[in-house]
Scaffold this motif. Structure first.
Motif, PDB file in Angstrom:
ATOM      1  N   TYR A  10      -2.508   0.582   6.498  1.00  0.00           N
ATOM      2  CA  TYR A  10      -2.801   1.896   5.929  1.00  0.00           C
ATOM      3  C   TYR A  10      -2.189   3.027   6.753  1.00  0.00           C
ATOM      4  O   TYR A  10      -1.955   4.113   6.231  1.00  0.00           O
ATOM      5  CB  TYR A  10      -4.308   2.074   5.764  1.00  0.00           C
ATOM      6  CG  TYR A  10      -4.832   1.351   4.549  1.00  0.00           C
ATOM      7  CD1 TYR A  10      -4.402   1.710   3.280  1.00  0.00           C
ATOM      8  CD2 TYR A  10      -5.736   0.306   4.662  1.00  0.00           C
ATOM      9  CE1 TYR A  10      -4.853   1.046   2.163  1.00  0.00           C
ATOM     10  CE2 TYR A  10      -6.201  -0.369   3.543  1.00  0.00           C
ATOM     11  CZ  TYR A  10      -5.751   0.008   2.292  1.00  0.00           C
ATOM     12  OH  TYR A  10      -6.192  -0.658   1.182  1.00  0.00           O
ATOM     13  N   GLN A  63      -5.289  -4.067   7.723  1.00  0.00           N
ATOM     14  CA  GLN A  63      -5.615  -2.811   7.064  1.00  0.00           C
ATOM     15  C   GLN A  63      -5.477  -1.617   8.001  1.00  0.00           C
ATOM     16  O   GLN A  63      -5.164  -0.513   7.540  1.00  0.00           O
ATOM     17  CB  GLN A  63      -7.014  -2.900   6.465  1.00  0.00           C
ATOM     18  CG  GLN A  63      -7.089  -4.027   5.434  1.00  0.00           C
ATOM     19  CD  GLN A  63      -8.194  -3.860   4.429  1.00  0.00           C
ATOM     20  OE1 GLN A  63      -8.348  -2.804   3.828  1.00  0.00           O
ATOM     21  NE2 GLN A  63      -8.974  -4.906   4.228  1.00  0.00           N
ATOM     22  N   SER A  69       0.836  -1.208   0.000  1.00  0.00           N
ATOM     23  CA  SER A  69       0.000   0.000   0.000  1.00  0.00           C
ATOM     24  C   SER A  69       0.865   1.251   0.000  1.00  0.00           C
ATOM     25  O   SER A  69       0.573   2.227  -0.699  1.00  0.00           O
ATOM     26  CB  SER A  69      -0.925   0.008   1.223  1.00  0.00           C
ATOM     27  OG  SER A  69      -1.808  -1.090   1.210  1.00  0.00           O
ATOM     28  N   ALA A  79       1.049   3.121   5.173  1.00  0.00           N
ATOM     29  CA  ALA A  79       0.896   3.716   3.846  1.00  0.00           C
ATOM     30  C   ALA A  79       0.754   5.227   3.913  1.00  0.00           C
ATOM     31  O   ALA A  79       1.267   5.955   3.051  1.00  0.00           O
ATOM     32  CB  ALA A  79      -0.313   3.104   3.143  1.00  0.00           C
ATOM     33  N   TYR A  98       0.651   4.249  -2.889  1.00  0.00           N
ATOM     34  CA  TYR A  98       0.337   5.649  -2.622  1.00  0.00           C
ATOM     35  C   TYR A  98       1.528   6.565  -2.876  1.00  0.00           C
ATOM     36  O   TYR A  98       1.341   7.726  -3.261  1.00  0.00           O
ATOM     37  CB  TYR A  98      -0.208   5.805  -1.193  1.00  0.00           C
ATOM     38  CG  TYR A  98      -1.629   5.311  -1.089  1.00  0.00           C
ATOM     39  CD1 TYR A  98      -2.683   6.042  -1.624  1.00  0.00           C
ATOM     40  CD2 TYR A  98      -1.922   4.079  -0.509  1.00  0.00           C
ATOM     41  CE1 TYR A  98      -3.983   5.580  -1.565  1.00  0.00           C
ATOM     42  CE2 TYR A  98      -3.224   3.600  -0.445  1.00  0.00           C
ATOM     43  CZ  TYR A  98      -4.247   4.364  -0.980  1.00  0.00           C
ATOM     44  OH  TYR A  98      -5.538   3.893  -0.937  1.00  0.00           O
ATOM     45  N   LEU A 116      -0.940  -6.274  -5.018  1.00  0.00           N
ATOM     46  CA  LEU A 116      -2.226  -5.881  -4.438  1.00  0.00           C
ATOM     47  C   LEU A 116      -3.147  -7.087  -4.313  1.00  0.00           C
ATOM     48  O   LEU A 116      -3.761  -7.306  -3.254  1.00  0.00           O
ATOM     49  CB  LEU A 116      -2.887  -4.806  -5.303  1.00  0.00           C
ATOM     50  CG  LEU A 116      -4.343  -4.463  -4.938  1.00  0.00           C
ATOM     51  CD1 LEU A 116      -4.436  -3.928  -3.518  1.00  0.00           C
ATOM     52  CD2 LEU A 116      -4.932  -3.473  -5.932  1.00  0.00           C
TER      53      LEU A 116
END
Length: 387
Positions: free
Chosen positions: A335, A331, A214, A338, A218, A306
């Motif tokens: 994240y 997640q 991730s 990320a 990004y 991914l």
């Protein structure tokens, strides 16, 4: 009776794919029109950057609570509520930019966590195929959102407001599909608990793989056009190269499913895909003028990684409850990692007045992703996750 059951499963697949289609366009459409938003509202670059960071922070905050909420309400009801929140967020962003962005991030976070769990519950023998399908839909619609944002903002009444707000139509379609399901009795195998597998080494490997891939995505969508421009590519061409990166990633997502189905485990696939990402960044460091080639290489590796990261959430879990808990853990932490990536990449560029240090950082993260992929590619999280 059998035909009715088959039709119901087909409709469920379509409903899941429509949810997947809503998980990225409200986010990826922001970048191309960010300069217009910043100019019209008088935002500083730092404040404008929050539009990309806030959804990732919402993912990190909301994700751990999703298994508990799913156990209390049921996954279908919770997913329907999340889609309503997403719809409200897209509408609210028209008049309250940051409040709407937070709601969008919260709604998407629930969908991110629940989809692997629902696939594990309803299609346990088709995890690779359906994960590849929903990753492809998610990436494809995200790429379209990036590509049409500027043209729509130039021709539609309302400018960038309309370019960002038009995705409310897709969100309403998803709400319409899931509203009847939210009223149905709970299906067998509904997520039952909410204890996350913090003590599992395998769960941490899956989390690290999710976070590192991730971070790479990004960083790419935020900085690759600027890196390409500094290597001599025009601004327009750099934008198309970013679209190419996303388009190649979408096509690669389709090719991963057969590899997942044939392999005894996913260690080999994870190693090869992570090595491709590493080769892309190493090439960008050594020969930045070959921007077209590195866009393709990074898209090949990134799209496959991914799908793997999403598939691990189901494949490493013994049941839907475990898949939901693992998804929430991976997640939330992933994240959060990320969200730090684009900021750190920019700080390294500012401190060193060049792209060498930031790209070396991406080579290191790709190498780390390769290592954790060897652990995340097999086994089952056996630690009890149900409360």
């Amino acid at each position: 009776m059998e035909n009715r059951r088959r039709s119901g499963r087909v409709l469920l697949v379509w409903a899941l794919l429509v949810v997947a289609a809503n998980l990225r366009p409200a986010l990826t459409g922001v970048g191309p029109v960010l300069d217009r938003v910043q100019a019209e509202l008088g935002l500083t670059p730092a404040v404008a950057g929050l539009l990309n960071t806030l959804p990732l922070l919402a993912f990190a905050v909301v994700s751990p609570a999703v298994p508990w909420l799913a156990a209390r309400w049921g996954p279908e009801r919770l997913l329907t509520a999340a889609l309503v929140v997403l719809t409200l967020g897209i509408g609210l962003r028209w008049v309250a930019l940051f409040a709407g962005t937070v709601l969008i991030g919260a709604g998407i976070a629930v969908g991110n966590v629940l989809l692997p769990s629902l696939i594990k519950r309803d299609f346990p023998t088709r995890i690779g195929l359906l994960t590849s399908a929903y990753a492809t839909v998610m990436g494809g619609v995200a790429a379209v959102a990036s590509g049409v944002a500027v043209p729509v903002s130039e021709v539609a009444p309302g400018g960038w407001h309309t370019a960002l707000g038009c995705w409310i139509v897709l969100a309403l379609v998803a709400v319409a599909l899931w509203l009847p399901r939210s009223r149905a009795p709970r299906a067998p195998g509904t997520v039952r608990g909410h204890r996350l597998p913090w003590g599992s080494g395998l769960a941490w490997a899956v989390t690290a793989f999710m976070g590192l891939q991730s971070l790479g995505f990004y960083v790419a969508v935020t900085w690759l056009p600027t890196v390409f421009q500094d290597s001599g590519v025009s601004a327009a061409a750099a934008g198309w190269l970013l679209f190419l990166f996303q388009a190649v990633a979408v096509l690669t997502s389709l090719a991963v499913a057969p590899a997942l189905r044939r392999a005894r485990d996913q260690r080999g696939v994870a190693t090869v895909c992570s090595a491709v990402v590493l080769a892309g960044y190493a090439g960008l460091l050594a020969v930045p003028e070959w921007a077209l080639l590195w866009s393709v290489v990074l898209g090949l590796g990134g799209g496959a990684c991914l799908v793997l990261a999403l598939a691990f959430l189901s494949l490493r879990a013994p049941d839907p409850a475990a898949a939901g808990a693992l998804s929430a853990m991976a997640q939330s932490v992933g994240y959060l990692l990320a969200a730090a990536g684009p900021v750190l990449f920019g700080l390294l560029h500012t401190a060193g007045s060049g792209w060498t240090a930031p790209i070396v950082l991406m080579c290191v993260t790709a190498a780390g992703q390769l290592v954790v992929g060897l652990v995340a590619g097999r086994g089952t999280v056996t630690r009890p996750v149900a409360a």
